[in-house]
Design a protein around this motif. Structure first.
Motif, PDB file in Angstrom:
ATOM      1  N   GLN A 254       0.827  -1.201   0.000  1.00 51.80           N
ATOM      2  CA  GLN A 254       0.000   0.000   0.000  1.00 51.80           C
ATOM      3  C   GLN A 254       0.864   1.254   0.000  1.00 51.80           C
ATOM      4  N   LEU A 255       1.936   1.232   0.771  1.00 53.83           N
ATOM      5  CA  LEU A 255       2.850   2.366   0.863  1.00 53.83           C
ATOM      6  C   LEU A 255       3.449   2.702  -0.495  1.00 53.83           C
ATOM      7  N   PHE A 256       4.046   1.708  -1.169  1.00 53.49           N
ATOM      8  CA  PHE A 256       4.741   1.993  -2.429  1.00 53.49           C
ATOM      9  C   PHE A 256       3.771   2.199  -3.582  1.00 53.49           C
ATOM     10  N   GLU A 257       2.597   1.593  -3.524  1.00 56.06           N
ATOM     11  CA  GLU A 257       1.596   1.860  -4.550  1.00 56.06           C
ATOM     12  C   GLU A 257       1.140   3.314  -4.494  1.00 56.06           C
ATOM     13  N   ASN A 258       0.956   3.832  -3.285  1.00 51.42           N
ATOM     14  CA  ASN A 258       0.579   5.242  -3.143  1.00 51.42           C
ATOM     15  C   ASN A 258       1.673   6.164  -3.677  1.00 51.42           C
ATOM     16  N   ILE A 259       2.933   5.810  -3.385  1.00 49.90           N
ATOM     17  CA  ILE A 259       4.043   6.655  -3.837  1.00 49.90           C
ATOM     18  C   ILE A 259       4.159   6.611  -5.366  1.00 49.90           C
ATOM     19  N   MET A 260       4.051   5.416  -5.943  1.00 52.81           N
ATOM     20  CA  MET A 260       4.120   5.307  -7.402  1.00 52.81           C
ATOM     21  C   MET A 260       2.934   6.024  -8.054  1.00 52.81           C
ATOM     22  N   ASN A 261       1.768   5.897  -7.469  1.00 55.37           N
ATOM     23  CA  ASN A 261       0.589   6.590  -7.968  1.00 55.37           C
ATOM     24  C   ASN A 261       0.785   8.104  -7.906  1.00 55.37           C
ATOM     25  N   ASN A 262       1.446   8.557  -6.844  1.00 58.71           N
ATOM     26  CA  ASN A 262       1.766   9.978  -6.692  1.00 58.71           C
ATOM     27  C   ASN A 262       2.678  10.453  -7.817  1.00 58.71           C
ATOM     28  N   CYS A 263       3.651   9.599  -8.199  1.00 59.30           N
ATOM     29  CA  CYS A 263       4.561   9.943  -9.293  1.00 59.30           C
ATOM     30  C   CYS A 263       3.805  10.082 -10.619  1.00 59.30           C
ATOM     31  N   ILE A 264       2.862   9.173 -10.844  1.00 59.16           N
ATOM     32  CA  ILE A 264       2.113   9.186 -12.103  1.00 59.16           C
ATOM     33  C   ILE A 264       1.212  10.414 -12.195  1.00 59.16           C
ATOM     34  N   LYS A 265       0.500  10.716 -11.110  1.00 58.69           N
ATOM     35  CA  LYS A 265      -0.505  11.772 -11.152  1.00 58.69           C
ATOM     36  C   LYS A 265       0.075  13.174 -11.100  1.00 58.69           C
ATOM     37  N   TYR A 266       1.156  13.342 -10.357  1.00 60.98           N
ATOM     38  CA  TYR A 266       1.591  14.707 -10.050  1.00 60.98           C
ATOM     39  C   TYR A 266       2.961  15.108 -10.596  1.00 60.98           C
ATOM     40  N   SER A 267       3.839  14.145 -10.858  1.00 58.95           N
ATOM     41  CA  SER A 267       5.231  14.519 -11.115  1.00 58.95           C
ATOM     42  C   SER A 267       5.470  15.055 -12.522  1.00 58.95           C
ATOM     43  N   SER A 316       0.885  21.897  -9.868  1.00 56.86           N
ATOM     44  CA  SER A 316       1.302  20.520 -10.109  1.00 56.86           C
ATOM     45  C   SER A 316       0.429  19.517  -9.386  1.00 56.86           C
ATOM     46  N   ARG A 317      -0.287  19.968  -8.323  1.00 58.95           N
ATOM     47  CA  ARG A 317      -1.142  19.050  -7.572  1.00 58.95           C
ATOM     48  C   ARG A 317      -2.518  19.684  -7.448  1.00 58.95           C
ATOM     49  N   ASN A 318      -3.397  19.299  -8.323  1.00 58.25           N
ATOM     50  CA  ASN A 318      -4.725  19.871  -8.294  1.00 58.25           C
ATOM     51  C   ASN A 318      -5.767  18.781  -8.403  1.00 58.25           C
ATOM     52  N   ARG A 319      -7.003  19.176  -8.192  1.00 53.33           N
ATOM     53  CA  ARG A 319      -8.050  18.195  -8.122  1.00 53.33           C
ATOM     54  C   ARG A 319      -8.343  17.555  -9.476  1.00 53.33           C
ATOM     55  N   GLN A 320      -8.027  18.228 -10.576  1.00 51.05           N
ATOM     56  CA  GLN A 320      -8.328  17.696 -11.892  1.00 51.05           C
ATOM     57  C   GLN A 320      -7.573  16.403 -12.174  1.00 51.05           C
ATOM     58  N   THR A 321      -6.472  16.164 -11.462  1.00 50.79           N
ATOM     59  CA  THR A 321      -5.726  14.922 -11.648  1.00 50.79           C
ATOM     60  C   THR A 321      -6.417  13.761 -10.969  1.00 50.79           C
ATOM     61  N   GLY A 322      -7.395  14.011 -10.116  1.00 52.34           N
ATOM     62  CA  GLY A 322      -8.166  12.931  -9.504  1.00 52.34           C
ATOM     63  C   GLY A 322      -7.723  12.554  -8.123  1.00 52.34           C
ATOM     64  N   GLY A 323      -6.686  13.170  -7.616  1.00 55.15           N
ATOM     65  CA  GLY A 323      -6.201  12.795  -6.296  1.00 55.15           C
ATOM     66  C   GLY A 323      -7.008  13.425  -5.189  1.00 55.15           C
ATOM     67  N   SER A 324      -6.982  12.781  -4.035  1.00 56.16           N
ATOM     68  CA  SER A 324      -7.707  13.315  -2.878  1.00 56.16           C
ATOM     69  C   SER A 324      -6.789  14.021  -1.901  1.00 56.16           C
ATOM     70  N   GLY A 325      -5.464  13.933  -2.128  1.00 57.13           N
ATOM     71  CA  GLY A 325      -4.531  14.575  -1.202  1.00 57.13           C
ATOM     72  C   GLY A 325      -4.335  13.810   0.075  1.00 57.13           C
ATOM     73  N   LEU A 326      -4.717  12.507   0.079  1.00 57.08           N
ATOM     74  CA  LEU A 326      -4.606  11.705   1.300  1.00 57.08           C
ATOM     75  C   LEU A 326      -3.557  10.601   1.181  1.00 57.08           C
ATOM     76  N   GLY A 327      -3.087  10.332  -0.040  1.00 55.02           N
ATOM     77  CA  GLY A 327      -2.170   9.213  -0.253  1.00 55.02           C
ATOM     78  C   GLY A 327      -0.893   9.304   0.558  1.00 55.02           C
ATOM     79  N   LEU A 328      -0.217  10.457   0.500  1.00 48.39           N
ATOM     80  CA  LEU A 328       1.045  10.598   1.232  1.00 48.39           C
ATOM     81  C   LEU A 328       0.816  10.640   2.735  1.00 48.39           C
ATOM     82  N   SER A 329      -0.332  11.156   3.155  1.00 49.69           N
ATOM     83  CA  SER A 329      -0.640  11.152   4.585  1.00 49.69           C
ATOM     84  C   SER A 329      -0.802   9.723   5.095  1.00 49.69           C
TER      85      SER A 329
END
Length: 361
Positions: A254-267, A316-329
């Protein structure tokens, strides 16, 4: 005849002076070459006479009053500044504490001292700052939650009302659009539930001794495929050896999936590098795992806040990318549950680096 002194020889015969029977005398031996040759008889006075003795007493009484007056003045001169020195900071702290109980957390007690009261004032200021930050975080959390929940609900309601009013046709495409908002809302609620469970200790862990390096190697093909779908290449840099840690493999996934997902959506990157090596802190060995990209990165002042719930970086981190802003937390809670550390830093590749430290056995 007034009573007076009398001298007697060794045989108690009066030699000189006046001796009156019935009066108490002090009998003092008269010695010569260690031989008692007589007695000196001094009458005992039962009351002070009107002579020099009364004058002496009066003089001493005047001195006592003067001494008492001087002592009182000295006591006042010393105790008043001392009382003010002790009482003033206590009054400030009491006033500040009263304001804290009223919900006013922007308090600062300015007591520049190096004693216990100075330490108390510093602790009070730290407490007030912590309460203010926690209160601000709570208000920001509520505002963000209401915003995150309101947005998909508003969109969903608008689409359903448009269909009901006949503005939009009841077609599969329009239903799928509404369903996407439901999925987004469900995903947000699931993340909130998971994060809340982590805060109250409700996330369950089934830990075991695991070679984390070997486990990461086994997960690389999955992450490679996952990133390749977003046109991102995964580069691996590893340190050979055995890295045994007490971890929960499911939570690590779960930890690394969130981090990889973060790379895809925001980086907005085309390269992600995964590396690990052993480091030592305070005689404790840690496995340091770094996930970095060559994307747009994050401004320096945002780095300490990336693991806060619902925190986003503008552009670089906005709602249009679909993220909830909770993954890294959620990642932060998982790493903390493993007695490790997680932080964000500038990547050597130019983007963002997420650094994870897990204690080794």
């Amino acid at each position: 005849m007034n009573e007076g002194f009398a001298v007697f020889d060794a045989n108690d015969a009066l030699i000189v002076g006046h001796y009156i029977k019935g009066i108490d005398y002090n009998r003092i031996a008269i010695m010569t070459d260690k031989v008692n040759v007589g007695w000196l008889m001094i009458p005992k006075h039962k009351q002070i006479t009107d002579g020099y003795e009364l004058d002496f007493i009066k003089q001493q009484r005047s001195y006592l009053w003067l001494i008492a007056l001087i002592t009182m003045v000295l006591v006042i001169l010393i105790t008043l500044p001392l009382a003010r020195h002790l009482a003033e900071p206590i009054k400030k702290i009491i006033l500040g504490m009263h304001k804290l109980t009223q919900g006013d957390y922007q308090q600062h007690v300015d007591v520049k001292r190096k004693d216990e009261l100075g330490e108390l004032s510093r602790d009070f200021n730290e407490l007030a700052l912590t309460l203010y930050e926690n209160d601000s975080a709570r208000k920001r959390w509520l505002a963000n939650i209401s915003h995150e929940l309101r947005t998909p609900v508003a969109i969903l309601r608008g689409e359903l009302e448009a269909i009901l009013d006949g503005v939009r046709a009841l077609e599969k495409q329009n239903i799928e659009s509404a369903n996407d908002e439901v999925k987004h809302l469900q995903h947000l609620i699931d993340d909130l539930h998971l994060l809340t469970s982590a805060d109250i200790g409700g996330m369950h862990y089934r830990k075991q001794s695991l070679d984390v390096g070997l486990w990461l190697e086994s997960e690389v093909p999955k992450y490679t495929s996952y990133l390749a779908a977003a046109n991102i290449k995964l580069e691996l840099e590893k340190q050979s050896g055995e890295f045994i840690a007490f971890v929960d493999p499911t939570r690590l996934c779960q930890l690394f999936e969130n981090i990889m997902n973060n790379c895809i959506k925001y980086s907005i990157a085309n390269l992600v590098k995964l590396s690990w090596a052993v480091i030592t802190h305070d005689q404790q060995k840690y496995l340091q795992i770094t996930v970095e990209d060559n994307g747009v990165g994050v401004a320096e002042h945002h780095l300490p806040h990336l693991f806060e719930s619902l925190y986003r970086v503008e552009n670089s981190r906005n709602r249009q990318t679909g993220g909830s802003g909770l993954g890294l937390s959620i990642c932060s809670h998982i790493v903390s549950a493993h007695q490790g550390n997680i932080k964000a830093a500038k990547a050597k590749l130019g983007g963002l680096a997420v650094i994870i430290e897990l204690p080794l056995e």
